[in-house]
Design a protein around this motif. Structure first.
Motif, PDB file in Angstrom:
ATOM      1  N   THR A  99      13.953  65.377  34.000  1.00 39.17           N
ATOM      2  CA  THR A  99      12.866  64.419  33.790  1.00 39.17           C
ATOM      3  C   THR A  99      11.542  65.007  34.264  1.00 39.17           C
ATOM      4  N   THR A 100      10.468  64.660  33.595  1.00 34.22           N
ATOM      5  CA  THR A 100       9.143  65.164  33.974  1.00 34.22           C
ATOM      6  C   THR A 100       8.302  64.110  34.690  1.00 34.22           C
ATOM      7  N   GLU A 101       8.867  62.907  34.860  1.00 34.69           N
ATOM      8  CA  GLU A 101       8.194  61.853  35.618  1.00 34.69           C
ATOM      9  C   GLU A 101       9.248  60.849  36.074  1.00 34.69           C
ATOM     10  N   TYR A 102       8.878  59.996  37.022  1.00 40.00           N
ATOM     11  CA  TYR A 102       9.782  58.936  37.468  1.00 40.00           C
ATOM     12  C   TYR A 102       8.965  57.714  37.862  1.00 40.00           C
ATOM     13  N   ASP A 103       9.635  56.564  37.961  1.00 46.24           N
ATOM     14  CA  ASP A 103       8.951  55.305  38.250  1.00 46.24           C
ATOM     15  C   ASP A 103       8.389  55.302  39.663  1.00 46.24           C
ATOM     16  N   ASP A 104       7.163  54.820  39.782  1.00 45.04           N
ATOM     17  CA  ASP A 104       6.514  54.666  41.080  1.00 45.04           C
ATOM     18  C   ASP A 104       6.818  53.264  41.607  1.00 45.04           C
ATOM     19  N   PRO A 105       7.181  53.120  42.896  1.00 47.06           N
ATOM     20  CA  PRO A 105       7.490  51.778  43.419  1.00 47.06           C
ATOM     21  C   PRO A 105       6.306  50.825  43.369  1.00 47.06           C
ATOM     22  N   ASP A 106       5.078  51.370  43.295  1.00 52.44           N
ATOM     23  CA  ASP A 106       3.888  50.520  43.204  1.00 52.44           C
ATOM     24  C   ASP A 106       3.485  50.231  41.764  1.00 52.44           C
ATOM     25  N   GLY A 107       4.317  50.662  40.825  1.00 52.30           N
ATOM     26  CA  GLY A 107       4.008  50.466  39.417  1.00 52.30           C
ATOM     27  C   GLY A 107       3.593  51.768  38.758  1.00 52.30           C
ATOM     28  N   GLY A 108       3.807  51.871  37.455  1.00 50.61           N
ATOM     29  CA  GLY A 108       3.449  53.084  36.739  1.00 50.61           C
ATOM     30  C   GLY A 108       4.482  54.178  36.961  1.00 50.61           C
ATOM     31  N   THR A 109       4.063  55.415  36.758  1.00 51.23           N
ATOM     32  CA  THR A 109       4.962  56.559  36.922  1.00 51.23           C
ATOM     33  C   THR A 109       4.291  57.665  37.724  1.00 51.23           C
ATOM     34  N   ARG A 110       5.104  58.544  38.282  1.00 53.03           N
ATOM     35  CA  ARG A 110       4.600  59.723  38.982  1.00 53.03           C
ATOM     36  C   ARG A 110       5.064  60.967  38.228  1.00 53.03           C
ATOM     37  N   PRO A 111       4.169  61.898  37.962  1.00 53.90           N
ATOM     38  CA  PRO A 111       4.588  63.146  37.300  1.00 53.90           C
ATOM     39  C   PRO A 111       5.313  64.053  38.282  1.00 53.90           C
ATOM     40  N   VAL A 112       6.274  64.802  37.781  1.00 47.66           N
ATOM     41  CA  VAL A 112       6.992  65.774  38.602  1.00 47.66           C
ATOM     42  C   VAL A 112       6.172  67.060  38.644  1.00 47.66           C
ATOM     43  N   PRO A 113       5.982  67.670  39.817  1.00 45.78           N
ATOM     44  CA  PRO A 113       5.226  68.930  39.897  1.00 45.78           C
ATOM     45  C   PRO A 113       5.824  70.002  38.986  1.00 45.78           C
ATOM     46  N   GLU A 114       4.962  70.776  38.364  1.00 42.86           N
ATOM     47  CA  GLU A 114       5.409  71.830  37.461  1.00 42.86           C
ATOM     48  C   GLU A 114       6.302  72.836  38.188  1.00 42.86           C
ATOM     49  N   ALA A 115       5.993  73.115  39.457  1.00 42.05           N
ATOM     50  CA  ALA A 115       6.797  74.073  40.224  1.00 42.05           C
ATOM     51  C   ALA A 115       8.241  73.588  40.362  1.00 42.05           C
ATOM     52  N   THR A 116       8.422  72.275  40.506  1.00 41.51           N
ATOM     53  CA  THR A 116       9.773  71.713  40.601  1.00 41.51           C
ATOM     54  C   THR A 116      10.526  71.912  39.292  1.00 41.51           C
ATOM     55  N   LEU A 117       9.856  71.635  38.190  1.00 40.19           N
ATOM     56  CA  LEU A 117      10.506  71.780  36.885  1.00 40.19           C
ATOM     57  C   LEU A 117      10.945  73.225  36.655  1.00 40.19           C
ATOM     58  N   ARG A 118      10.078  74.157  37.001  1.00 41.33           N
ATOM     59  CA  ARG A 118      10.412  75.568  36.802  1.00 41.33           C
ATOM     60  C   ARG A 118      11.575  76.002  37.698  1.00 41.33           C
TER      61      ARG A 118
END
Length: 604
Positions: A14-33
């Motif tokens: 996944t490249t993002e996940y749900d934020d507990p305050d609403g909306g989404t948070r992007p996953v850092p590119e370094a994590t994906l790599r």
């Protein structure tokens, strides 16, 4: 970034996940790599190879065993932490003889199962690593639970049981070395009682995995004594490789030490089997209900020589939520999806079989791991993690085969972030969901008993949540505030919400007739509420209901505070009374008598 996103999507990251305050948070590119590299994919490459599953497909042979008697007579049982059991004969920590006695008490009370914490092997040489959910391996048992007085070679003079039994907390720093020394003495004095052939058969059946674990145990203690630590990550480089000449030399020089650790596993397995026999003889239809942790220590027995099956440099955890605003890092290693496939899922199969060898039910902690895990790069905050998809259908096939083979019930702990469709897939696979009273709400309204899912195990709470009395008082909210796990603003909001929840629960229990009459005016939770809450659960459609021993007889202190390590005494609170006094405790008698009336045991 578009190409990287496509690559991640193809491989189930996944490249993002749900934020507990609403909306989404992007996953850092370094994590994906990093995750791409860990699963053997070039982050700069093109999309190729087999794609990760995009749907939760339950194959025909992916359906677990579910006994027919549950349709006739939905059951119930008890939960406890084995280490918390107190008796006049144990050695400061509950043991397998205590487990057998607790099974007899529960069976006589009408229960169909007795659930306990994970019994996986930990680290003898480091008592601070006490969490049963952070094991060295999930395929072998924790020998600290061996009942010394059931060993032919034990001498009571080998250990000061009275001193270890004192206090309200398990003193792991004292218990681990004292029990290890007593076990060594028993083994040296008389390891067998005319049953050496049974030991040899056990070792032969355990094969190379058992021998490797015993070798790890011996090396771990030796390395800890020399200041290298219990985990292989701190050992000299030539000992980190299980196939090295240095490891072979150690094994050749320490055959009796390795044999001792094989003997420990044999004794643990025999005593756990005896507890299971006690459970079924006491009338339980299911018997023992064991717990499977979601992962293992990254430097423990399972990952030593794990190679392509275990991923290093990534840790299992959870994204930020209302209980932990910064997320959680559980410090556990994860299977490699590709590594599992390459080995025809043998590591997963052996792990499940190891649990069901001694039990009639298995709870899978964080069951969403069958579909995905939240992985965090080493040294990064939990919020920098991402979800990685797993071969769902194939894992279900293995799990279902073992379940049907052993006629064992499977329960999936599905709390926290649950992907859409996951609970429906569990239902199709005959994996019981986990319905926690505190969370079974529709907005602010507690769900009525008839709204509970039939394919579920319902209970008040888990080891990560407060007992009802402390939930009622809001003590969990204040403890999270004091420990800095939740900020002041959110804590104040949670306290206001808890007051509404108390009123809502009372309303729901009265509407269902689980609670009748006036309650005394007092600050503490009236005792009538404890019985009423369990009556409420007993009247749900859930196939099974679990009653937490701590709710009835204590300990009332939290078992575990997620997000803490040393700031709270996790996994240490002991029961305030001995096993001999449990059956006559007024709350135990009241709750279990009510459960027998509401959910009588199937006579078949």
């Amino acid at each position: 970034m578009t190409d990287l996103a496509d690559l991640c999507h193809h491989h189930g990251i996944t490249t993002e996940y749900d934020d507990p305050d609403g909306g989404t948070r992007p996953v850092p590119e370094a994590t994906l790599r990093l995750i791409l590299r860990k699963i053997g994919v070039d982050p700069e490459g093109s999309v190729s190879g087999p794609a990760a599953p995009q749907e939760m497909t339950v194959p025909e042979d992916g359906v677990c065993h579910l006994p027919g008697w549950l349709d006739r007579a939905p059951g119930w049982g008890l939960f406890c932490q084995l280490y918390e059991l107190r008796s006049g004969r144990n050695h400061g920590i509950g043991d397998f003889r205590d487990l057998a006695e607790m099974a007899r008490i529960a069976g006589r009370a009408g229960a169909d199962f007795l659930g306990v914490n994970p019994l996986h092997a930990l680290f003898w040489g480091d008592p601070s690593k006490r969490s049963p959910f952070s094991p060295s391996t999930r395929s072998f048992l924790n020998p600290v639970y061996i009942a010394l007085d059931d060993l032919p070679g034990h001498d009571a003079a080998d250990i000061d049981g009275a001193a270890l039994r004192a206090g309200d907390l398990v003193d792991y720093d004292a218990v681990f070395p004292a029990k290890l020394a007593a076990l060594r003495a028993a083994h040296a004095r008389q390891p067998f009682d005319g049953d050496e052939d049974a030991f040899k058969r056990f070792v032969d059946q355990g094969g190379q995995p058992l021998r490797r674990h015993a070798l790890f145990e011996a090396l771990s203690l030796d390395m800890a004594a020399k200041g290298h630590g219990v985990g292989w990550g701190g050992w000299p480089e030539d000992l980190q490789d299980v196939e090295s000449e240095a490891v072979a030399d150690f094994a050749a020089a320490h055959p009796e030490e390795i044999r001792f650790h094989l003997w420990l596993q044999w004794q643990a397995a025999r005593q756990l089997d005896a507890a299971m026999t006690s459970a079924t003889k006491a009338g339980m239809h299911i018997g023992l209900y064991l717990d499977l942790a979601v992962g293992e220590a990254p430097d423990g027995s399972a990952s030593w020589g794990g190679g392509e099956v275990q991923m290093t440099g990534l840790s299992v955890g959870a994204p930020p939520d209302v209980f932990a605003s910064e997320g959680q890092n559980w410090g556990l290693s994860a299977f490699s999806p590709g590594g599992l496939r390459k080995h025809d899922f043998a590591p997963f199969r052996d792990m499940i079989a190891a649990q069901l060898a001694h039990a009639g039910a298995l709870r899978i902690d964080h069951a969403m791991a069958l579909w995905q895990l939240f992985l965090i790069p080493e040294g990064e905050p939990a919020s920098a993690g991402a979800h990685l998809r797993y071969p769902f259908s194939e894992l279900l096939r293995v799990l279902a085969h073992e379940s049907r083979e052993k006629e064992a019930v499977v329960i999936g702990e599905d709390l926290g972030f649950v992907p859409p469709g996951f609970r429906e897939a569990m239902q199709s696979a005959n994996i019981l969901s986990y319905s926690i009273l505190y969370f079974e709400k529709d907005g602010t309204r507690f769900k009525a008993p008839q709204e509970y899912r039939p394919t579920a195990l319902a209970c008040l709470s888990t080891h990560d949540l407060p007992v009802l009395e402390r939930w009622w008082a809001g003590e969990d909210i204040e403890l999270r505030r004091a420990l800095g796990l939740v900020n002041e603003t959110d804590s104040d909001a949670h306290a206001r919400e808890r007051a509404r929840e108390r009123r809502g629960l009372l309303d729901a229990m009265r509407k269902s007739s689980a609670l009748r009459g006036r309650l005394p005016r007092q600050r503490e939770m009236p005792r009538e509420v404890l019985v009423a809450a369990h009556r409420y659960l007993a009247r749900t459609r859930a196939a099974l209901v679990g009653v937490r021993l701590a709710d009835m007889v204590g300990p009332k202190a939290p078992t575990n505070m997620p997000g803490t390590v040393d700031s709270y005494p996790n996994w240490r609170p002991r029961a305030p009374l001995d096993l001999d006094d449990i059956a006559t405790h007024p709350d135990f008698r009241a709750v279990t008598a009510m459960m027998r009336r509401e959910r009588p045991r199937d006579p078949g």
